[in-house]
Design an enzyme around this catalytic site. Structure first.
Site, PDB file in Angstrom:
ATOM      1  N   ASP A  67      25.770  33.780  38.751  1.00  0.00           N
ATOM      2  CA  ASP A  67      25.021  35.030  38.845  1.00  0.00           C
ATOM      3  C   ASP A  67      23.568  34.841  38.417  1.00  0.00           C
ATOM      4  O   ASP A  67      22.646  35.346  39.059  1.00  0.00           O
ATOM      5  CB  ASP A  67      25.699  36.112  37.981  1.00  0.00           C
ATOM      6  CG  ASP A  67      27.144  36.349  38.396  1.00  0.00           C
ATOM      7  OD1 ASP A  67      27.524  35.880  39.491  1.00  0.00           O
ATOM      8  OD2 ASP A  67      27.886  36.984  37.630  1.00  0.00           O
ATOM      9  N   GLU A 104      34.423  32.239  45.165  1.00  0.00           N
ATOM     10  CA  GLU A 104      34.695  33.098  43.995  1.00  0.00           C
ATOM     11  C   GLU A 104      35.534  32.372  42.956  1.00  0.00           C
ATOM     12  O   GLU A 104      36.515  31.702  43.286  1.00  0.00           O
ATOM     13  CB  GLU A 104      35.421  34.360  44.483  1.00  0.00           C
ATOM     14  CG  GLU A 104      35.058  35.584  43.710  1.00  0.00           C
ATOM     15  CD  GLU A 104      33.590  35.962  43.885  1.00  0.00           C
ATOM     16  OE1 GLU A 104      32.763  35.529  43.059  1.00  0.00           O
ATOM     17  OE2 GLU A 104      33.275  36.673  44.837  1.00  0.00           O
ATOM     18  N   ALA A 161      29.593  47.732  38.847  1.00  0.00           N
ATOM     19  CA  ALA A 161      30.014  47.618  40.248  1.00  0.00           C
ATOM     20  C   ALA A 161      30.312  46.175  40.632  1.00  0.00           C
ATOM     21  O   ALA A 161      30.593  45.878  41.781  1.00  0.00           O
ATOM     22  CB  ALA A 161      28.940  48.193  41.162  1.00  0.00           C
ATOM     23  N   GLY A 162      30.226  45.272  39.663  1.00  0.00           N
ATOM     24  CA  GLY A 162      30.464  43.859  39.977  1.00  0.00           C
ATOM     25  C   GLY A 162      29.303  43.255  40.746  1.00  0.00           C
ATOM     26  O   GLY A 162      29.480  42.288  41.487  1.00  0.00           O
ATOM     27  N   SER A 211      26.477  42.235  39.205  1.00  0.00           N
ATOM     28  CA  SER A 211      25.711  41.423  38.243  1.00  0.00           C
ATOM     29  C   SER A 211      24.498  42.105  37.655  1.00  0.00           C
ATOM     30  O   SER A 211      23.407  41.529  37.588  1.00  0.00           O
ATOM     31  CB  SER A 211      25.271  40.110  38.885  1.00  0.00           C
ATOM     32  OG  SER A 211      26.282  39.187  38.759  1.00  0.00           O
TER      33      SER A 211
HETATM   34  C1  GAF Z   1      31.590  36.728  37.259  1.00  0.00           C
HETATM   35  C2  GAF Z   1      30.983  35.568  36.493  1.00  0.00           C
HETATM   36  F1  GAF Z   1      29.939  35.990  35.729  1.00  0.00           F
HETATM   37  C3  GAF Z   1      30.521  34.455  37.435  1.00  0.00           C
HETATM   38  O1  GAF Z   1      30.077  33.354  36.685  1.00  0.00           O
HETATM   39  C4  GAF Z   1      31.630  34.057  38.392  1.00  0.00           C
HETATM   40  O2  GAF Z   1      32.595  33.260  37.745  1.00  0.00           O
HETATM   41  C5  GAF Z   1      32.264  35.279  39.045  1.00  0.00           C
HETATM   42  O3  GAF Z   1      32.647  36.252  38.087  1.00  0.00           O
HETATM   43  C6  GAF Z   1      33.468  34.926  39.866  1.00  0.00           C
HETATM   44  O4  GAF Z   1      33.088  34.121  40.938  1.00  0.00           O
HETATM   45  O5  GAF Z   1      30.610  37.357  38.044  1.00  0.00           O
END
Ligand code: GAF
Length: 377
Positions: free
Chosen positions: A166, A31, A117-118, A120
């Site tokens: 993502d 992460e 919700a995180g 993507s």
């Molecule tokens: C978000 C960003 F879009 C990704 O690129 C990544 O940096 C993530 O946060 C954290 O790991 O989803």
């Protein structure tokens, strides 16, 4: 005919030329290191954004979303420029802007990745359009090239300084596997992630928290990593071991040091997790997830009370490991847990949230799913 094709015909009075879909993602581990050239280990979830698209013989772009009922947003191809469009539409227009199309299009989106919700949902939207346009306009771009294009759309058109993870996983994921992605050159390896035969599940807990810090906080963390690289005179945090980094602590201010420390330790945790997966060592994987969460919470400081409560409660319920995922300051956490403990864990987290006065969380489970593809043309 698919549901989206029927809706497209009702809205635009013609049939689509191509229908494509792209999934959201969960990051198993790795992460906040994609923008530091790190290795990351995400997988695609089964929830997808579906897009239906047809070319026009003029330069109009007409854009609609099933979730926004029949509201059509219209803009000329010649007027596309960063920030043009409604907030959600910018993600779609940005991809058209980056890829460059030579006629107008009619475009209908059905976004089924939970919003906020995180998971993507924005990358799923971008990548569904990227894959459809690549097909319809014979662009012949590779999946890594499409990922870079979608990232560029988000960075330059929408104005969000995200990394490459993502979009890459949304395009390149394979069912049954997590994607070990080298964010430096976008080479990848599929790492089998078959937890069901082990009697395990990966519970996704959407905390429904969205803290305001998210925009500035992300850019600020990214800037800290860039500062560490510049001040240490290295090419990236990828190119320094944990021991080498720790030995140079005095060259950095404390905040910059601790942010970079998260990055270098997380890079190692990803590779250790791959090793654990290759040896079916899920107890070890759980420990690494926990260490990742502690690092994000204490060193990178991108967690929040809701995420911490979800993680702590899952662990108290017997999860092998748990951590926040994605950008942080809200969004989702994951817990690796025995399948027969999932329900009890959900109940305990819901109760803990209610006792703390937090909004009720939502729960999902998802097997590692297939990346973006054209469904029909
Ligand atoms: C978000 C960003 F879009 C990704 O690129 C990544 O940096 C993530 O946060 C954290 O790991 O989803």
């Amino acid at each position: 005919m698919q549901e989206i094709s029927i809706r497209f015909s009702e809205l635009f009075g013609r049939t689509p030329e191509v229908v494509a879909q792209a999934p959201g993602r969960v990051n198993l581990i790795g992460e906040h290191i994609d923008y530091s050239d790190g290795f990351v280990l995400p997988f695609a979830i089964s929830d997808c954004t579906v897009v239906a698209l047809a070319r026009r013989d003029d330069r109009k772009i007409r854009l609609a979303s099933v979730q926004k009922s029949a509201e059509i947003f219209e803009v000329s191809l010649d007027d596309l420029a960063p920030m043009v469009g409604e907030s959600w539409a910018r993600y779609a227009l940005g991809v058209l802007w980056v890829l460059g199309i030579d006629t107008g299009v009619d475009l209908l989106i059905d976004g089924r990745v939970p919003l906020g919700a995180g998971l993507s949902s924005s990358a799923a939207l971008e990548c569904s359009i990227a894959i459809a346009v690549n097909h319809l306009f014979n662009k012949n771009l590779s999946l890594p090239e499409l990922a870079r294009a979608a990232q560029k759309a988000e960075n330059e058109y929408v104005g969000v300084p995200c990394g490459i993870m993502d979009q890459s996983v949304s395009l390149m994921a394979k069912a049954g596997s997590a994607l070990l992605l080298d964010c430096r050159d976008l080479s990848s390896e599929n790492i089998p992630f078959l937890i069901a035969p082990q009697g395990l599940e990966l519970l996704i807990i959407d905390t429904q928290a969205h803290h305001k810090l998210v925009d500035g906080g992300y850019a600020e963390r990214r800037a800290s990593c860039e500062r560490a690289v510049a001040e240490l005179g290295i090419t990236s945090l990828r190119d320094i071991s944990v021991a080498q980094y720790a030995a140079r602590q005095s060259e950095l201010d404390p905040v910059t040091y601790i942010r970079g420390f998260h990055a270098v330790t997380e890079m190692k945790r990803v590779l250790d997790s791959v090793d654990a997966l290759k040896h079916n060592n899920f107890a070890r994987l759980g420990e690494l997830l926990n260490a990742s969460h502690r690092s994000l919470r204490d060193d990178y400081t991108v967690s929040c009370p809701e995420l911490n409560l979800a993680v702590d409660t899952a662990l108290a319920q017997g999860a092998l490991g748990a951590r926040m995922v994605g950008g942080g300051f809200g969004g989702s956490a994951i817990a690796l847990i025995k399948a027969d403990q999932v329900k009890r864990c959900e109940v305990a987290i819901s109760r803990a949230f209610s006792d703390a006065g937090f909004k009720a969380p939502r729960f999902f489970t998802s097997l590692p799913s297939e990346g973006a593809h054209v469904i029909s043309n």
